[in-house]
Design a protein around this motif. Structure first.
Motif, PDB file in Angstrom:
ATOM      1  N   PRO A   6       0.816  -1.219   0.000  1.00 53.04           N
ATOM      2  CA  PRO A   6       0.000   0.000   0.000  1.00 53.04           C
ATOM      3  C   PRO A   6       0.850   1.271   0.000  1.00 53.04           C
ATOM      4  O   PRO A   6       0.479   2.275  -0.608  1.00 53.04           O
ATOM      5  CB  PRO A   6      -0.826  -0.128   1.286  1.00 53.04           C
ATOM      6  CG  PRO A   6      -0.939  -1.611   1.497  1.00 53.04           C
ATOM      7  CD  PRO A   6       0.385  -2.163   1.031  1.00 53.04           C
ATOM      8  N   ASP A   7       2.012   1.216   0.647  1.00 52.94           N
ATOM      9  CA  ASP A   7       2.908   2.386   0.629  1.00 52.94           C
ATOM     10  C   ASP A   7       3.409   2.676  -0.781  1.00 52.94           C
ATOM     11  O   ASP A   7       3.571   3.832  -1.162  1.00 52.94           O
ATOM     12  CB  ASP A   7       4.086   2.179   1.576  1.00 52.94           C
ATOM     13  CG  ASP A   7       3.680   2.330   3.041  1.00 52.94           C
ATOM     14  OD1 ASP A   7       2.667   3.009   3.307  1.00 52.94           O
ATOM     15  OD2 ASP A   7       4.388   1.769   3.897  1.00 52.94           O
ATOM     16  N   ARG A  10       0.632   4.450  -2.541  1.00 55.72           N
ATOM     17  CA  ARG A  10       0.553   5.843  -2.079  1.00 55.72           C
ATOM     18  C   ARG A  10       1.636   6.695  -2.733  1.00 55.72           C
ATOM     19  O   ARG A  10       1.388   7.835  -3.133  1.00 55.72           O
ATOM     20  CB  ARG A  10       0.685   5.910  -0.565  1.00 55.72           C
ATOM     21  CG  ARG A  10      -0.553   5.474   0.172  1.00 55.72           C
ATOM     22  CD  ARG A  10      -0.408   5.665   1.690  1.00 55.72           C
ATOM     23  NE  ARG A  10      -1.415   4.890   2.375  1.00 55.72           N
ATOM     24  CZ  ARG A  10      -1.242   3.648   2.832  1.00 55.72           C
ATOM     25  NH1 ARG A  10      -0.081   3.041   2.722  1.00 55.72           N
ATOM     26  NH2 ARG A  10      -2.226   3.018   3.417  1.00 55.72           N
ATOM     27  N   ASP A  19      -5.321  11.872  -5.720  1.00 57.88           N
ATOM     28  CA  ASP A  19      -5.801  11.830  -4.344  1.00 57.88           C
ATOM     29  C   ASP A  19      -6.674  10.589  -4.211  1.00 57.88           C
ATOM     30  O   ASP A  19      -7.859  10.615  -4.526  1.00 57.88           O
ATOM     31  CB  ASP A  19      -6.585  13.106  -4.026  1.00 57.88           C
ATOM     32  CG  ASP A  19      -7.025  13.159  -2.583  1.00 57.88           C
ATOM     33  OD1 ASP A  19      -6.436  12.438  -1.745  1.00 57.88           O
ATOM     34  OD2 ASP A  19      -7.971  13.915  -2.283  1.00 57.88           O
ATOM     35  N   PRO A  21      -8.614   7.652  -2.178  1.00 60.55           N
ATOM     36  CA  PRO A  21      -9.164   7.345  -0.852  1.00 60.55           C
ATOM     37  C   PRO A  21      -8.519   6.055  -0.316  1.00 60.55           C
ATOM     38  O   PRO A  21      -8.178   5.156  -1.081  1.00 60.55           O
ATOM     39  CB  PRO A  21     -10.663   7.156  -1.108  1.00 60.55           C
ATOM     40  CG  PRO A  21     -10.831   7.051  -2.567  1.00 60.55           C
ATOM     41  CD  PRO A  21      -9.602   7.560  -3.230  1.00 60.55           C
ATOM     42  N   GLU A  22      -8.344   5.983   0.978  1.00 57.33           N
ATOM     43  CA  GLU A  22      -7.674   4.840   1.622  1.00 57.33           C
ATOM     44  C   GLU A  22      -8.318   3.512   1.246  1.00 57.33           C
ATOM     45  O   GLU A  22      -7.624   2.510   1.099  1.00 57.33           O
ATOM     46  CB  GLU A  22      -7.682   4.996   3.143  1.00 57.33           C
ATOM     47  CG  GLU A  22      -6.511   5.717   3.722  1.00 57.33           C
ATOM     48  CD  GLU A  22      -5.144   5.201   3.283  1.00 57.33           C
ATOM     49  OE1 GLU A  22      -4.844   3.999   3.434  1.00 57.33           O
ATOM     50  OE2 GLU A  22      -4.354   6.010   2.789  1.00 57.33           O
ATOM     51  N   GLU A  23      -9.641   3.496   1.096  1.00 53.81           N
ATOM     52  CA  GLU A  23     -10.320   2.225   0.808  1.00 53.81           C
ATOM     53  C   GLU A  23      -9.956   1.663  -0.573  1.00 53.81           C
ATOM     54  O   GLU A  23     -10.159   0.481  -0.830  1.00 53.81           O
ATOM     55  CB  GLU A  23     -11.846   2.359   0.959  1.00 53.81           C
ATOM     56  CG  GLU A  23     -12.506   3.431   0.119  1.00 53.81           C
ATOM     57  CD  GLU A  23     -12.575   4.788   0.813  1.00 53.81           C
ATOM     58  OE1 GLU A  23     -13.205   5.688   0.244  1.00 53.81           O
ATOM     59  OE2 GLU A  23     -11.999   4.956   1.903  1.00 53.81           O
ATOM     60  N   ARG A  24      -9.398   2.459  -1.452  1.00 53.31           N
ATOM     61  CA  ARG A  24      -9.010   1.977  -2.786  1.00 53.31           C
ATOM     62  C   ARG A  24      -7.552   1.525  -2.833  1.00 53.31           C
ATOM     63  O   ARG A  24      -7.158   0.801  -3.739  1.00 53.31           O
ATOM     64  CB  ARG A  24      -9.221   3.078  -3.823  1.00 53.31           C
ATOM     65  CG  ARG A  24     -10.704   3.355  -4.035  1.00 53.31           C
ATOM     66  CD  ARG A  24     -11.010   4.114  -5.278  1.00 53.31           C
ATOM     67  NE  ARG A  24     -10.488   3.470  -6.466  1.00 53.31           N
ATOM     68  CZ  ARG A  24     -10.205   4.128  -7.581  1.00 53.31           C
ATOM     69  NH1 ARG A  24     -10.397   5.417  -7.643  1.00 53.31           N
ATOM     70  NH2 ARG A  24      -9.743   3.490  -8.630  1.00 53.31           N
ATOM     71  N   ILE A  25      -6.761   1.928  -1.854  1.00 54.39           N
ATOM     72  CA  ILE A  25      -5.326   1.640  -1.853  1.00 54.39           C
ATOM     73  C   ILE A  25      -5.068   0.128  -1.870  1.00 54.39           C
ATOM     74  O   ILE A  25      -4.262  -0.356  -2.666  1.00 54.39           O
ATOM     75  CB  ILE A  25      -4.631   2.278  -0.625  1.00 54.39           C
ATOM     76  CG1 ILE A  25      -4.794   3.801  -0.635  1.00 54.39           C
ATOM     77  CG2 ILE A  25      -3.179   1.851  -0.530  1.00 54.39           C
ATOM     78  CD1 ILE A  25      -3.967   4.529  -1.637  1.00 54.39           C
ATOM     79  N   GLU A  26      -5.741  -0.602  -1.020  1.00 51.16           N
ATOM     80  CA  GLU A  26      -5.528  -2.056  -0.918  1.00 51.16           C
ATOM     81  C   GLU A  26      -5.878  -2.753  -2.224  1.00 51.16           C
ATOM     82  O   GLU A  26      -5.128  -3.601  -2.713  1.00 51.16           O
ATOM     83  CB  GLU A  26      -6.372  -2.598   0.242  1.00 51.16           C
ATOM     84  CG  GLU A  26      -5.873  -3.890   0.828  1.00 51.16           C
ATOM     85  CD  GLU A  26      -4.468  -3.802   1.392  1.00 51.16           C
ATOM     86  OE1 GLU A  26      -3.669  -4.702   1.065  1.00 51.16           O
ATOM     87  OE2 GLU A  26      -4.157  -2.869   2.140  1.00 51.16           O
ATOM     88  N   SER A  29      -3.315  -2.069  -4.890  1.00 48.72           N
ATOM     89  CA  SER A  29      -2.070  -2.814  -4.661  1.00 48.72           C
ATOM     90  C   SER A  29      -2.120  -4.140  -5.413  1.00 48.72           C
ATOM     91  O   SER A  29      -1.185  -4.498  -6.135  1.00 48.72           O
ATOM     92  CB  SER A  29      -1.851  -3.093  -3.173  1.00 48.72           C
ATOM     93  OG  SER A  29      -1.744  -1.908  -2.450  1.00 48.72           O
TER      94      SER A  29
END
Length: 103
Positions: A6-7, A10, A19, A21-26, A29
């Motif tokens: 996830p980093d 980001r 930009d 949203p956190e819920e899309r990061i995973e 990945s």
């Protein structure tokens, strides 16, 4: 091949000025990792003797003759610009701004 964290997502998003949203990061990945795995598979193909090409089919020069034609009047060019400075487009400062593209 190393796993996409996830980093990593980001960092790429920041470089691309996205930009996310956190819920899309995973989810992203996993998707990026799948794409890179597919690219790794393609890289295994034996390309010995295959000439590089720019297009899948042969193309001929499709450029038209370079003929000077009248250009648009400056008023017409700038009519839809959100902001102008005399005869120029005015755009937000990007390089050297508070947060540079490289952060």
């Amino acid at each position: 091949m190393a796993s996409i964290t996830p980093d990593d997502v980001r960092k790429v998003a920041k470089l691309a000025r996205l930009d996310l949203p956190e819920e899309r990061i995973e989810r992203l990945s996993g998707q990026l990792e799948s794409i890179l795995d597919y690219v790794a598979q393609i890289q295994k193909v034996d390309m010995t003797g295959v000439e590089p090409m720019a297009h899948a089919v042969p193309l001929h020069n499709v450029f038209r003759e370079d003929i000077v034609e009248p250009s648009l009047p400056i008023e017409k060019v700038l009519q839809n610009a959100p902001e102008t400075d005399g005869r120029f487009f005015k755009v937000p400062k990007v390089i050297g701004a508070e947060e540079d593209s490289a952060g």
